[in-house]
Design a protein around this motif. Structure first.
Motif, PDB file in Angstrom:
ATOM      1  N   ILE A 206      -2.392  20.364   9.607  1.00 51.82           N
ATOM      2  CA  ILE A 206      -3.422  19.343   9.477  1.00 51.82           C
ATOM      3  C   ILE A 206      -3.889  18.855  10.785  1.00 51.82           C
ATOM      4  O   ILE A 206      -5.058  18.752  10.931  1.00 51.82           O
ATOM      5  CB  ILE A 206      -2.485  18.264   8.977  1.00 51.82           C
ATOM      6  CG1 ILE A 206      -2.020  18.366   7.400  1.00 51.82           C
ATOM      7  CG2 ILE A 206      -3.239  16.781   9.179  1.00 51.82           C
ATOM      8  CD1 ILE A 206      -1.088  17.255   7.080  1.00 51.82           C
ATOM      9  N   GLU A 207      -3.142  18.965  11.893  1.00 49.61           N
ATOM     10  CA  GLU A 207      -3.586  18.439  13.567  1.00 49.61           C
ATOM     11  C   GLU A 207      -4.785  19.669  13.751  1.00 49.61           C
ATOM     12  O   GLU A 207      -5.978  19.411  14.315  1.00 49.61           O
ATOM     13  CB  GLU A 207      -2.646  18.731  14.354  1.00 49.61           C
ATOM     14  CG  GLU A 207      -1.536  17.340  14.106  1.00 49.61           C
ATOM     15  CD  GLU A 207      -2.329  16.196  14.074  1.00 49.61           C
ATOM     16  OE1 GLU A 207      -3.207  15.847  15.030  1.00 49.61           O
ATOM     17  OE2 GLU A 207      -2.055  15.326  13.223  1.00 49.61           O
ATOM     18  N   ALA A 208      -4.586  20.998  13.422  1.00 49.76           N
ATOM     19  CA  ALA A 208      -5.565  21.788  13.704  1.00 49.76           C
ATOM     20  C   ALA A 208      -6.786  21.753  12.945  1.00 49.76           C
ATOM     21  O   ALA A 208      -7.865  21.832  13.537  1.00 49.76           O
ATOM     22  CB  ALA A 208      -4.995  23.155  13.260  1.00 49.76           C
ATOM     23  N   LEU A 209      -6.797  21.269  11.746  1.00 50.77           N
ATOM     24  CA  LEU A 209      -8.228  21.007  10.957  1.00 50.77           C
ATOM     25  C   LEU A 209      -8.625  19.821  11.471  1.00 50.77           C
ATOM     26  O   LEU A 209      -9.905  19.742  11.561  1.00 50.77           O
ATOM     27  CB  LEU A 209      -7.646  20.916   9.426  1.00 50.77           C
ATOM     28  CG  LEU A 209      -7.135  22.225   9.048  1.00 50.77           C
ATOM     29  CD1 LEU A 209      -6.878  22.072   7.324  1.00 50.77           C
ATOM     30  CD2 LEU A 209      -8.533  23.387   8.669  1.00 50.77           C
ATOM     31  N   LYS A 210      -8.041  18.923  11.985  1.00 56.30           N
ATOM     32  CA  LYS A 210      -8.567  17.536  12.440  1.00 56.30           C
ATOM     33  C   LYS A 210      -9.181  18.161  13.745  1.00 56.30           C
ATOM     34  O   LYS A 210     -10.180  17.381  14.004  1.00 56.30           O
ATOM     35  CB  LYS A 210      -7.290  16.580  12.375  1.00 56.30           C
ATOM     36  CG  LYS A 210      -6.910  15.822  11.417  1.00 56.30           C
ATOM     37  CD  LYS A 210      -5.605  14.912  11.510  1.00 56.30           C
ATOM     38  CE  LYS A 210      -5.990  13.849  12.380  1.00 56.30           C
ATOM     39  NZ  LYS A 210      -4.767  13.166  12.435  1.00 56.30           N
ATOM     40  N   GLU A 216      -8.596  12.938   8.083  1.00 58.73           N
ATOM     41  CA  GLU A 216      -7.150  13.168   7.795  1.00 58.73           C
ATOM     42  C   GLU A 216      -6.935  13.413   6.485  1.00 58.73           C
ATOM     43  O   GLU A 216      -6.254  14.405   6.112  1.00 58.73           O
ATOM     44  CB  GLU A 216      -6.503  11.731   8.246  1.00 58.73           C
ATOM     45  CG  GLU A 216      -5.058  11.855   7.963  1.00 58.73           C
ATOM     46  CD  GLU A 216      -4.108  11.965   8.844  1.00 58.73           C
ATOM     47  OE1 GLU A 216      -2.698  12.286   8.763  1.00 58.73           O
ATOM     48  OE2 GLU A 216      -4.789  11.986  10.084  1.00 58.73           O
ATOM     49  N   ASP A 217      -7.673  12.851   5.297  1.00 59.78           N
ATOM     50  CA  ASP A 217      -7.397  12.934   4.137  1.00 59.78           C
ATOM     51  C   ASP A 217      -8.122  14.662   3.850  1.00 59.78           C
ATOM     52  O   ASP A 217      -7.262  15.018   2.808  1.00 59.78           O
ATOM     53  CB  ASP A 217      -8.249  12.133   3.247  1.00 59.78           C
ATOM     54  CG  ASP A 217      -7.502  10.724   3.183  1.00 59.78           C
ATOM     55  OD1 ASP A 217      -6.417  10.433   3.492  1.00 59.78           O
ATOM     56  OD2 ASP A 217      -8.215   9.802   2.738  1.00 59.78           O
ATOM     57  N   ASP A 218      -9.139  14.975   4.309  1.00 58.84           N
ATOM     58  CA  ASP A 218      -9.524  16.425   4.050  1.00 58.84           C
ATOM     59  C   ASP A 218      -8.796  17.380   4.560  1.00 58.84           C
ATOM     60  O   ASP A 218      -8.408  18.411   3.664  1.00 58.84           O
ATOM     61  CB  ASP A 218     -10.826  16.576   4.492  1.00 58.84           C
ATOM     62  CG  ASP A 218     -12.072  16.059   3.743  1.00 58.84           C
ATOM     63  OD1 ASP A 218     -11.637  15.469   2.589  1.00 58.84           O
ATOM     64  OD2 ASP A 218     -13.348  15.628   4.383  1.00 58.84           O
ATOM     65  N   ALA A 223      -5.162  21.914   4.090  1.00 54.85           N
ATOM     66  CA  ALA A 223      -4.237  22.714   4.956  1.00 54.85           C
ATOM     67  C   ALA A 223      -3.960  23.819   3.825  1.00 54.85           C
ATOM     68  O   ALA A 223      -3.559  23.789   2.874  1.00 54.85           O
ATOM     69  CB  ALA A 223      -3.143  22.049   5.155  1.00 54.85           C
ATOM     70  N   PRO A 224      -3.702  25.069   4.523  1.00 52.98           N
ATOM     71  CA  PRO A 224      -3.412  26.233   3.812  1.00 52.98           C
ATOM     72  C   PRO A 224      -1.814  26.312   3.071  1.00 52.98           C
ATOM     73  O   PRO A 224      -1.843  26.813   1.825  1.00 52.98           O
ATOM     74  CB  PRO A 224      -3.535  27.344   4.675  1.00 52.98           C
ATOM     75  CG  PRO A 224      -4.417  27.261   5.607  1.00 52.98           C
ATOM     76  CD  PRO A 224      -4.522  25.529   5.881  1.00 52.98           C
ATOM     77  N   LEU A 225      -1.111  25.806   3.888  1.00 53.13           N
ATOM     78  CA  LEU A 225       0.300  25.584   3.220  1.00 53.13           C
ATOM     79  C   LEU A 225       0.402  24.902   1.874  1.00 53.13           C
ATOM     80  O   LEU A 225       1.043  24.941   1.013  1.00 53.13           O
ATOM     81  CB  LEU A 225       1.131  24.936   4.297  1.00 53.13           C
ATOM     82  CG  LEU A 225       1.923  25.871   4.996  1.00 53.13           C
ATOM     83  CD1 LEU A 225       2.993  25.097   6.201  1.00 53.13           C
ATOM     84  CD2 LEU A 225       2.700  26.734   4.150  1.00 53.13           C
ATOM     85  N   ILE A 226      -0.441  23.667   1.944  1.00 55.95           N
ATOM     86  CA  ILE A 226      -0.311  22.945   0.642  1.00 55.95           C
ATOM     87  C   ILE A 226      -1.035  23.394  -0.534  1.00 55.95           C
ATOM     88  O   ILE A 226      -0.503  23.239  -1.547  1.00 55.95           O
ATOM     89  CB  ILE A 226      -0.875  21.361   0.921  1.00 55.95           C
ATOM     90  CG1 ILE A 226      -0.306  20.425  -0.210  1.00 55.95           C
ATOM     91  CG2 ILE A 226      -2.349  21.466   1.001  1.00 55.95           C
ATOM     92  CD1 ILE A 226       0.841  19.932  -0.226  1.00 55.95           C
ATOM     93  N   LYS A 227      -2.101  23.965  -0.137  1.00 57.09           N
ATOM     94  CA  LYS A 227      -3.008  24.708  -1.273  1.00 57.09           C
ATOM     95  C   LYS A 227      -1.798  26.110  -1.773  1.00 57.09           C
ATOM     96  O   LYS A 227      -1.832  26.341  -2.889  1.00 57.09           O
ATOM     97  CB  LYS A 227      -4.041  25.681  -0.771  1.00 57.09           C
ATOM     98  CG  LYS A 227      -5.259  24.524  -0.376  1.00 57.09           C
ATOM     99  CD  LYS A 227      -6.360  25.169  -0.120  1.00 57.09           C
ATOM    100  CE  LYS A 227      -7.563  23.989  -0.059  1.00 57.09           C
ATOM    101  NZ  LYS A 227      -8.768  24.686   0.094  1.00 57.09           N
TER     102      LYS A 227
END
Length: 588
Positions: A206-210, A216-218, A223-227
């Motif tokens: 999440i931090e990496a995508l942010k 935050e929501d996106d 995040a690959p793990l949640i997918k």
């Protein structure tokens, strides 16, 4: 004491020419600062007597003393008539009831009740909140059985869903084939370890995508793990063999760990239900409810119930795509349990954060005609807090049940050895005693408080041999057994004692209350009623013990009587503590 009620009804009739029913007699236990054992509230009778509450009480008291052999004396304090019952009555009660083998034994009432408790998730070990849940559920089941119910103890295990897949995926990606055997960890702790690992790695993504500019929501959604976890859940629901195999393997680790924890905690179950078998239930009931007009369909095809007239709101029961929501599953599971056992009552032991959910569930079941208002009960309980710094959990956020039990046994060991209560014990006997005291301290501390209240659990305070604690009661039982073991006596043959010291009378009065205490606790679904009663009994016994010599009594008749009274006290303390799931040692 029906004879006092009946006599009071006759008194009002003869003194004031007025017919009343038993409901008009308010009979209470006399407050400790006053003489007597029973108190009648006289205020309601003044409208018949046309006299003050004190005069009315005096007239009724004089009538009872003159006409009821069991009434030895009375006194009136304002509007309260305190009645002293003759010692002969209490001695008859001791020999004919309390010392009999069937005293406080259950009389089957023809009612069947299910108590559902524990309800763990298979992605982490049990924690402090689960301990209160399990102890409450088990104790309520014990109390209901003692009150004459046929009891089924059930456990609905949450063994499916995205949270379960998170542990599975983390193990698959980071576990390197680790098992409980190879790691030396209990299975539930091992799986919980990977649930924590998933959360840490997920937060990194999440931090990496942010950092790349996503909100935050996106970032949480992308995040690959949640997918991957969501895909795994879809595969599980589609019956993918590889995913199902991993799920079964990891769940088996967890169940082995849970079994160990349950055994150490001293709780068990008659029936397990699994959400993996029940999550599709309830859809047929929704169709039935639509036909009956209980539910309504919105334009998008979703199905709802309108509970605004009941002070709640509208509640979704089926999504537009036809998939279930949690309440749908609970409706189906409730009916499955009823079809399995046909119980008269169903009790759900669940924390107070679910109060709203159960209001909705019970209302829906009632509107569907599947339950009445008395057949469902949510035993809602408050959270348990620990003084900061007293105990560190495995993950640093939740107090682990196994860690807490180990700490309790360690504290019990320290305190017991400090007081020198294990002289002459073998190492095996010491270990068993530390477990008994540690678990007794934990259970008593959590159960002596009304279930609805939030409580602060202090492990050190709970292992106190002098306070309002389990170890104090356990030590009292061991003290009584020590006295009894030094003197053989027939515990049923009547002695020649015909007058009682205050402490002896107080003990018999308390012992006689035990069957009523069981009934009260069962009606209130509250182990606290039993816990506080047993504490008062232990206190009363210790007062008697300090005031009156037993083995060195003034004569053999008194000695035998006091031994009999001691035996009765030990029996009721043991039975009462067993209703709380607490063992009492024979010696300390």
């Amino acid at each position: 004491m029906n004879f006092i009620t009946d006599a009071a009804i006759k008194a009002v009739k003869e003194l004031y020419n007025t017919d009343i029913t038993a409901d008009a007699i308010s009979l209470q236990e006399t407050r400790k600062e006053f003489e007597g054992q029973l108190t009648i509230v006289t205020f309601p009778f003044t409208r018949f007597s046309k006299k003050s509450p004190e005069q009315t009480g005096t007239e009724i008291g004089e009538y009872l003393k003159a006409n009821v052999n069991e009434v030895s004396a009375f006194n009136v304090i304002k509007g309260f008539l305190n009645i002293s019952i003759a010692d002969d009555y209490w001695l008859n009660t001791l020999y004919n009831q309390i010392l009999s083998a069937d005293f406080a034994e259950p009389q089957y009432n023809g009612q069947k009740v299910m108590v559902e408790y524990s309800s763990p998730n298979t992605n982490k070990p049990l924690h402090l909140g689960h301990i209160r849940n399990n102890l409450l559920g088990y104790s309520v089941a014990q109390i209901l059985a003692a009150a004459g119910y046929e009891v089924i103890k059930s456990n609905l295990v949450n063994d499916r869903g995205i949270h379960i897949c998170k542990s599975m995926l983390a193990w698959q990606k980071f576990g390197n084939g680790e098992t409980p055997e190879s790691s030396g960890l209990k299975g539930d702790h091992l799986v919980g370890k990977y649930y924590v690992i998933f959360d840490k790695e997920y937060k990194k993504e999440i931090e990496a995508l942010k950092a790349e500019g996503q909100t935050e929501d996106d970032a949480k959604k992308n995040a690959p793990l949640i997918k991957e976890a969501q895909l795994m859940l879809q595969k599980w629901e589609a019956g993918d063999e590889e995913v199902i195999s991993l799920w079964k393997t990891m769940n088996s680790w967890v169940y082995a760990g849970f079994d160990e924890t349950y055994k150490r905690l001293g709780v068990d179950f008659d029936k397990f239900y699994y959400e993996s078998n029940t999550y599709l239930l309830g859809k047929d009931i929704i169709e039935e409810g639509l036909a009956k007009g209980v539910f309504f369909k919105k334009e998008d095809g979703s199905v709802w119930i309108d509970l605004t007239e009941d002070g709640l709101d509208q509640k979704l029961v089926l999504r537009a795509d036809g998939t279930s929501v949690y309440i749908t599953q609970d409706i189906g599971t409730a009916l499955l349990k009823y079809n399995d056992f046909g119980m008269d009552k169903s009790i759900y032991v669940v924390g107070n954060e679910q109060d709203y959910h159960f209001k909705v569930l019970f209302l829906i079941l009632q509107k569907l005609g599947k339950a009445d208002t008395n057949s469902l009960f949510h035993l809602s309980y408050g959270m348990v807090d620990l003084p900061s710094g007293k105990m560190k959990s495995r993950e640093g956020t939740v107090v682990d049940a196994d860690d807490l039990m180990a700490e309790m046994e360690h504290t019990a060991k320290q305190r017991t050895e400090e007081l020198g209560k294990v002289e002459g014990f073998s190492e095996e006997e010491k270990s068993a005693l530390y477990h008994t005291i540690g678990m007794g301290a934990l259970k008593y501390f959590l159960l002596k408080v009304d279930p609805k209240k939030r409580l602060l659990f202090d492990p050190n305070e709970s292992v106190d041999f002098q306070g309002h604690t389990g170890p104090f009661i356990q030590y009292t039982h061991a003290r009584i057994k020590s006295v009894l073991n030094r003197a053989g006596v027939d515990f049923t043959e009547r002695t020649g004692v015909n007058t009682l010291a205050d402490e002896e009378r107080e003990l018999i009065v308390l012992l006689n209350q035990f069957p009523d205490i069981i009934t009260q606790a069962a009606e209130a679904y509250s182990p606290a009623v039993v816990a506080n009663y047993v504490y008062e009994l232990a206190k009363a016994y210790n007062k008697f013990y300090h005031e009156h010599s037993i083995l060195q009594a003034e004569d053999e008749v008194s000695k035998k009587f006091r031994l009999q009274l001691s035996a009765a006290s030990a029996k009721v303390i043991k039975k009462g503590m067993a209703l709380l799931g607490i063992d009492v040692p024979e010696r300390m």
